[in-house]
Write a protein that holds these residues in place. Sequence first.
Motif, short mmCIF file in Angstrom:
data_model
loop_
_atom_site.label_atom_id
_atom_site.label_comp_id
_atom_site.label_asym_id
_atom_site.label_seq_id
_atom_site.Cartn_x
_atom_site.Cartn_y
_atom_site.Cartn_z
N LEU A 11 0.82 -1.21 0.00
CA LEU A 11 0.00 0.00 0.00
C LEU A 11 0.86 1.26 0.00
CD1 LEU A 11 -2.86 -1.08 2.41
CD2 LEU A 11 -2.88 -0.98 -0.08
N ARG A 24 1.05 3.27 -5.70
CA ARG A 24 0.92 4.33 -6.70
C ARG A 24 2.17 4.43 -7.56
NH1 ARG A 24 -2.21 9.47 -4.35
NH2 ARG A 24 -4.10 8.41 -3.65
N TYR A 78 1.95 1.46 -9.92
CA TYR A 78 0.96 1.73 -10.95
C TYR A 78 1.45 2.81 -11.91
CZ TYR A 78 -3.88 2.23 -12.69
OH TYR A 78 -5.00 2.26 -13.45
N LEU A 130 -1.45 -4.46 -13.13
CA LEU A 130 -1.26 -4.16 -11.71
C LEU A 130 -1.72 -5.34 -10.85
CD1 LEU A 130 -0.40 -2.19 -9.48
CD2 LEU A 130 -2.77 -1.39 -9.41
N GLN A 131 -2.86 -5.90 -11.24
CA GLN A 131 -3.37 -7.05 -10.49
C GLN A 131 -2.40 -8.22 -10.54
OE1 GLN A 131 -7.14 -8.49 -10.37
NE2 GLN A 131 -8.13 -6.51 -10.13
N SER A 168 0.58 -7.48 -8.43
CA SER A 168 0.35 -7.64 -6.99
C SER A 168 0.33 -9.12 -6.62
CB SER A 168 -0.95 -6.95 -6.56
OG SER A 168 -2.07 -7.59 -7.13
N ALA A 169 -0.21 -9.95 -7.53
CA ALA A 169 -0.24 -11.38 -7.27
C ALA A 169 1.17 -11.96 -7.22
CB ALA A 169 -1.07 -12.09 -8.34
N TRP A 213 3.03 -10.96 -4.17
CA TRP A 213 2.54 -11.75 -3.02
C TRP A 213 3.17 -13.14 -3.03
CZ3 TRP A 213 1.07 -11.69 1.55
CH2 TRP A 213 0.13 -12.53 2.11
N TYR A 239 -8.40 12.25 -16.61
CA TYR A 239 -8.19 11.22 -15.59
C TYR A 239 -9.48 10.67 -14.99
CZ TYR A 239 -3.31 12.13 -16.13
OH TYR A 239 -2.07 12.27 -16.68
N ARG A 240 -10.45 11.55 -14.77
CA ARG A 240 -11.69 11.01 -14.24
C ARG A 240 -12.47 10.32 -15.36
NH1 ARG A 240 -14.08 12.26 -9.50
NH2 ARG A 240 -13.30 14.37 -9.35
N ARG A 246 -4.94 9.23 -11.28
CA ARG A 246 -5.89 8.13 -11.46
C ARG A 246 -6.47 7.70 -10.13
NH1 ARG A 246 -6.62 4.34 -15.57
NH2 ARG A 246 -7.84 3.29 -13.99
N HIS A 247 -5.63 7.64 -9.11
CA HIS A 247 -6.11 7.23 -7.80
C HIS A 247 -7.08 8.25 -7.22
CE1 HIS A 247 -2.99 4.09 -7.62
NE2 HIS A 247 -3.77 3.56 -6.70
N GLY A 307 -9.76 9.03 -10.46
CA GLY A 307 -10.16 7.95 -11.38
C GLY A 307 -11.52 7.35 -11.12
N ARG A 367 -12.88 4.78 -10.07
CA ARG A 367 -12.94 3.39 -9.62
C ARG A 367 -11.64 3.02 -8.92
NH1 ARG A 367 -11.12 -0.42 -14.42
NH2 ARG A 367 -10.42 1.24 -15.76
N VAL A 381 -8.50 1.02 -7.59
CA VAL A 381 -7.63 -0.02 -8.10
C VAL A 381 -7.71 -1.17 -7.10
CG1 VAL A 381 -5.28 -0.58 -8.71
CG2 VAL A 381 -6.14 1.72 -9.06
N ALA A 382 -8.08 -2.32 -7.60
CA ALA A 382 -8.35 -3.42 -6.67
C ALA A 382 -7.55 -4.65 -6.99
CB ALA A 382 -9.84 -3.77 -6.73
N PRO A 383 -6.33 -4.71 -6.49
CA PRO A 383 -5.56 -5.93 -6.76
C PRO A 383 -6.20 -7.11 -6.04
CG PRO A 383 -4.21 -4.21 -5.74
CD PRO A 383 -5.64 -3.82 -5.60
N ALA A 384 -6.45 -8.14 -6.78
CA ALA A 384 -6.98 -9.36 -6.16
C ALA A 384 -5.85 -10.34 -6.04
CB ALA A 384 -8.09 -9.95 -7.02
N LEU A 385 -5.61 -10.81 -4.85
CA LEU A 385 -4.51 -11.74 -4.66
C LEU A 385 -5.03 -13.15 -4.86
CD1 LEU A 385 -2.77 -10.07 -1.66
CD2 LEU A 385 -2.46 -9.71 -4.08
N PRO A 386 -4.51 -13.88 -5.81
CA PRO A 386 -5.05 -15.18 -6.13
C PRO A 386 -4.56 -16.23 -5.15
CG PRO A 386 -3.18 -14.75 -7.51
CD PRO A 386 -3.34 -13.56 -6.60
N VAL A 409 -7.31 -3.07 5.59
CA VAL A 409 -7.29 -2.45 4.27
C VAL A 409 -8.58 -1.71 4.01
CG1 VAL A 409 -7.20 -2.93 1.83
CG2 VAL A 409 -5.67 -4.10 3.38
N LEU A 413 -9.69 1.08 0.84
CA LEU A 413 -9.35 0.43 -0.42
C LEU A 413 -10.13 -0.84 -0.57
CD1 LEU A 413 -5.75 1.24 0.01
CD2 LEU A 413 -6.70 1.26 -2.27
N PHE A 448 -9.92 -4.38 -1.45
CA PHE A 448 -8.73 -5.21 -1.50
C PHE A 448 -9.04 -6.43 -0.69
CE2 PHE A 448 -4.26 -4.97 -2.46
CZ PHE A 448 -3.70 -5.89 -1.61
N THR A 469 -7.59 -10.31 0.41
CA THR A 469 -6.55 -11.31 0.28
C THR A 469 -7.17 -12.69 0.39
OG1 THR A 469 -6.12 -11.50 2.62
CG2 THR A 469 -4.94 -9.80 1.45
#
Lengths: 171, 503
Positions: A12, A16, A19, A36-37, A40-41, A44, A127-128, B50-51, B54, B56, B58-63, B78, B83, B85, B87
Amino acid sequence: MDRGAEFLRLFLQNQRRIYGLILALVPNGPDADDILQETSAVLWQKFDEFEPGSNYAAWALRIARYQVMAYYTTKRRQRARLSDETLDAVVERLASRPEREDARAVALDGCLADLPEEDRRLIELRYRGGASVVDVARKSGRTVEAAYKALHRAHERLLQCMRGKLAPGNA
Amino acid sequence: MNEELSLLMDALRDGTIEDAQVARLDQLLAEHPEALDQFVERAWLQSDLRHQLGGRPVAPALPGRPRLWKPLAAAAAVLAAGLLFWTTKSEPGNPSYEGCAVLTRALEPKWDAATPPAIGSVLPKGRLSLISGSIQVEFFSGARVILEGPADFELVSANEGFCRHGKLRAFVPPQAQGFTVRTASLKLVDRGTEFGLRLDRGGDAELHVFQGRVELQSAGASQEVGVGNALRVDAAGTARAISADPEAFLTLSELNLRSTEEAKDRYARWGTASDRLRRDPRLVLYYSFEDAPSWSRELRCQRPERSPLDGAIIGARWAEGRWAGKKALEFKCPGDRVRFQDAGEYESLTLMTWVRVDGIDRPYHGLMLTDGWTSGSVHWQITKKGLLKLGIHGDNQMFDYDTPVVFSPSQLGRWVHLCTVYDREAREVLHYVDGRLICRIPLRFDTVLRLGNVELGNWGVPLHGNIYEVRGLNGRMDEFAIFGKPLREDEIRALYEIGAPAP
């Protein structure tokens, strides 16, 4: 500390920045968010390999960079792309910036509030609304070339304001 | 910021950039450090914008596989940070398991499965196929199901099952409301109940509601069946009322009573076999854990006279073993151990024990280790990865005869029979788990084994002064034997079968 909590804290604090790298290298659209997803995976999954106390941003950005390259390879959206050396340099420079993301967020809020009305409208459109430069041109009654220039000026004002607010001593 | 750089970045974002422009961007970044700074600054700003604008998140999904409890705390933190998010992967390196229920009781079960689940083990998603007998399954949601064979029942999630055929009785506490059982043509949704379902292979079903209500969905229609009511639904979906028959379905207390009686029988049968075993001439040492009163700090071996083979209990407490009434020692604290002494030298050894491993949270979990680590030393232990390890020290060399993973998290907390044979004549080490040979490893070198001072459940050598490494067993032991000869596979199988806590 709990590893999961430690992962979240570091992620966290740097998401940014991560990204930012992806957005700068990948065309607009859902792809950047997908990368990004995936990043992050991977972060992890590989978190065990991260050495506590070392530069998390550098580690995470390198992994993000490989995700972007993998995307280039699979999608072939872009025939030409930045060289590996340039990507390395970008990653290194981005990783070495000391600002904290929470401080940037506060600074940006202030700078957006100070932005002239017309610049703010352009930034919002881009951006929006996720508008392309061509769309920005149409919606703001400009030529495409003028839209590029206007966007450049708006960004430049924001960046100058941010530099002022984030300069050491002003934090 | 350089206007050209800004334009190139915008064009890249929009996907309108041309090859020549990419090359130009590359050149700018490579040759002008200030362009690189500007690129990085703008990149980060774009992300910030964007954050913040934006819309929506940003939603990282941890698999990965879902874990039940740990992520909640992290996710709450979280969510508090605003956010989206979630896990769902286990923490890297930490143990995790897949499951939706626990098998808590079984009465004379005959499974249609290559490796039937053991009592106390976690059941992952998937089919439970019973040829005969009855089992009790406790879903993680809190719902309990008694399944009577022949039955084919599939665990779908922590609160849902799918029945192909068979008889089941479900007990659903309020916290598991919504517990669902599906069949090929029906869907039963619990509304706070106890109900029975009988489904034959032809698809005819009977639903009996003993408490509360069940929502029955079939052929697109839904109806509620209340307490005391029962329905017979044929494969075509036609339903008619019948009278509810609670007697037809085994209850929790009946199953408990019957399985308790069965356990008493097993305990008694093991006792007879144990008395026979203690006269086996190949024994170096045998602890049945049965002879001592509960205040005793001594573990008597098979010999009638006192001997250094009688174990001194340090720290470990008396606890319940495989059956109600069976004694065991519980090893929990780092200092817990049993010490004994043996002067013999052995060509071959067979080590055998019944243990309940509660956790594999330390680098090593001692089963039986000789003091020190020198020529002839024998170290029998479980590693953090869940391997069973026989470490042997020769004159100038040492080797660990390791099994593949034996203790996965879902295997913890249940009684396991472990047996390891060091066979100098056949020149191999054999590891058995629950009577089954799981690996056979050729001897690396020749050595005579010496026991000397030995510990059960720990390792008796301080690293420096009084500083000990934490290498204790986390769990219970209720039978232990050392034979001075290699036991045969069929003998080990028989030892397991007579000692198994349940079929």
